[in-house]
Design an enzyme around this catalytic site. Structure first.
Site, PDB file in Angstrom:
ATOM      1  N   TYR A  30       0.817  -1.214   0.000  1.00 16.41           N
ATOM      2  CA  TYR A  30       0.000   0.000   0.000  1.00 16.41           C
ATOM      3  C   TYR A  30       0.845   1.255   0.000  1.00 16.41           C
ATOM      4  CZ  TYR A  30       0.975   1.050   4.944  1.00 16.41           C
ATOM      5  OH  TYR A  30       1.598   1.393   6.113  1.00 16.41           O
ATOM      6  N   GLU A  56      12.988   2.535  13.544  1.00 12.23           N
ATOM      7  CA  GLU A  56      12.064   3.612  13.171  1.00 12.23           C
ATOM      8  C   GLU A  56      10.870   3.562  14.107  1.00 12.23           C
ATOM      9  OE1 GLU A  56      10.218   2.898   9.318  1.00 12.23           O
ATOM     10  OE2 GLU A  56      10.338   0.745   9.631  1.00 12.23           O
ATOM     11  N   LYS A  62       6.328  -1.809   1.754  1.00  7.32           N
ATOM     12  CA  LYS A  62       5.186  -1.218   2.466  1.00  7.32           C
ATOM     13  C   LYS A  62       4.034  -2.225   2.405  1.00  7.32           C
ATOM     14  CE  LYS A  62       3.272   3.417   3.219  1.00  7.32           C
ATOM     15  NZ  LYS A  62       3.414   3.441   4.665  1.00  7.32           N
ATOM     16  N   LEU A  69      11.235   1.332   6.633  1.00  5.56           N
ATOM     17  CA  LEU A  69      10.538   1.882   5.476  1.00  5.56           C
ATOM     18  C   LEU A  69      11.279   3.145   5.030  1.00  5.56           C
ATOM     19  CD1 LEU A  69       7.946   1.468   3.739  1.00  5.56           C
ATOM     20  CD2 LEU A  69       7.075   3.463   4.948  1.00  5.56           C
TER      21      LEU A  69
HETATM   22  N1  PDD Z   1       3.053   5.186   7.551  1.00  3.28           N
HETATM   23  N2  PDD Z   1       7.819   3.928   8.803  1.00  3.28           N
HETATM   24  C1  PDD Z   1       6.675   3.227   8.875  1.00  3.28           C
HETATM   25  C2  PDD Z   1       6.702   1.873   9.515  1.00  3.28           C
HETATM   26  C3  PDD Z   1       5.488   3.774   8.346  1.00  3.28           C
HETATM   27  O1  PDD Z   1       4.356   3.070   8.397  1.00  3.28           O
HETATM   28  C4  PDD Z   1       5.507   5.070   7.775  1.00  3.28           C
HETATM   29  C5  PDD Z   1       4.286   5.710   7.201  1.00  3.28           C
HETATM   30  C6  PDD Z   1       6.730   5.766   7.742  1.00  3.28           C
HETATM   31  C7  PDD Z   1       6.850   7.132   7.116  1.00  3.28           C
HETATM   32  O2  PDD Z   1       6.769   7.045   5.717  1.00  3.28           O
HETATM   33  P1  PDD Z   1       6.201   8.239   4.830  1.00  3.28           P
HETATM   34  O3  PDD Z   1       6.979   9.427   5.186  1.00  3.28           O
HETATM   35  O4  PDD Z   1       6.423   7.774   3.432  1.00  3.28           O
HETATM   36  O5  PDD Z   1       4.739   8.398   5.169  1.00  3.28           O
HETATM   37  C8  PDD Z   1       7.873   5.156   8.251  1.00  3.28           C
HETATM   38  C9  PDD Z   1       1.873   5.620   6.845  1.00  3.28           C
HETATM   39  C10 PDD Z   1       1.631   7.075   6.889  1.00  3.28           C
HETATM   40  C11 PDD Z   1       0.698   4.787   7.300  1.00  3.28           C
HETATM   41  O6  PDD Z   1       0.851   3.577   7.331  1.00  3.28           O
HETATM   42  O7  PDD Z   1      -0.378   5.329   7.579  1.00  3.28           O
END
Ligand code: PDD
Length: 276
Positions: free
Chosen positions: A33, A178, A146, A202
């Protein structure tokens, strides 16, 4: 207005009961996703999100059902239909609909999407920061994908919430990886540090935006593994994600983190300009 799209069609209602029981996303979490934020009708860093979507799909040997151009058009159409300027676009692709057998079915992948008004970020959190809880990173080795499988992430987030924290910061083999849904940055003696973009985290798009901003602002930024102690001794620390943008950290477990946020505020301000 909230919008939903499933397997080639826009739906009447966002909570229409539509997912077939034999959907592999539903039964196996067999899919990947993305979450993209749209600011003033413009999807933020869409190309980078689509690159990551493609990489995630390839990593699980899944052929996307649409070309990049088609995906862009579907997202664009959805945003127009929503008649909103600031929305969060969630989209996922699964390996399709087939009787429940572990082996890959010979079916076409299914793409779905929801579009909802952007979840507002609490201004007090932007200004004064959030508390985080350190927890063991219990995830697999391929967190750069993801994946729809977010069980360790949701459990960690829930543990954090039950302790009055906004985010869980995950630790593997003594190093911080993270957050449960964010990337982490630590500032020490004027340098910004974050965990290297290995397969274990991620590769956040907001993280990438922070790198681009830091370079533009001539702030030293380094990818480096670091420990819990390093975080506890930070001059400043912050988390990043599409939906939380840049949020300072004011507390790690029971320990206070400095809250002057000099560099974090500068980055927040530049980020705001990017998304205006
Ligand atoms: N989550 N690390 C993890 C495990 C994440 O699920 C996310 C983002 C990030 C930050 O990635 P980005 O900057 O591309 O949003 C880091 C999204 C927002 C979610 O699952 O809702």
């Amino acid at each position: 207005m909230e919008i939903a799209f499933y397997n080639g069609e826009f739906l009447q209602e966002v909570d229409e009961k539509i997912i077939p029981i034999q959907e592999r996303g539903h039964q196996f979490g067999d899919g990947v996703y993305e979450v993209v934020r749209v600011y003033n009708n413009k999807p933020f860093m869409l190309e980078e999100h689509l690159d990551r979507f493609q990489k995630s799909a390839e990593a699980i040997l899944l052929q996307l059902p649409y070309t990049r151009q088609e995906l862009t058009e579907i997202i664009d159409q959805g945003v127009k239909r929503s008649q909103e300027k600031n929305v969060d676009v969630y989209f996922q692709v699964t390996r399709g609909i087939a009787p429940r057998l572990h082996l890959f079915p010979n079916t076409k992948a299914v793409f779905s999407m929801t579009i909802k008004p952007s979840r507002p970020i609490d201004p007090a959190k932007k200004e004064s920061g959030v508390a985080v809880l350190l927890l063991e990173d219990e995830r697999w080795k391929n967190c750069y994908i993801k994946s729809l499988n977010l069980l360790p992430n949701v459990i960690a987030k829930q543990h954090a919430a039950s302790r009055g924290c906004d985010e869980a910061i995950l630790v593997k083999d003594g190093s911080i990886t993270e957050g449960s849904s964010s990337n982490l940055f630590v500032i020490k003696d004027g340098t910004i540090y974050t965990t290297p973009a290995t397969k274990g985290i991620l590769h956040g798009i907001t993280r990438l935006a922070v790198f681009q901003l830091a370079e533009k602002m001539e702030l030293p930024i380094k990818e480096q593994h670091f420990t819990e102690e390093f975080l506890l001794q930070a001059d400043e620390a912050f988390i990043t994600s599409t939906t939380q943008e840049i949020l300072p950290i004011n507390k790690v477990d029971e320990f206070e983190i400095p809250t002057h946020y000099t560099i974090t505020k500068k980055l927040q301000n530049e980020f705001l300009k990017l998304t205006k």
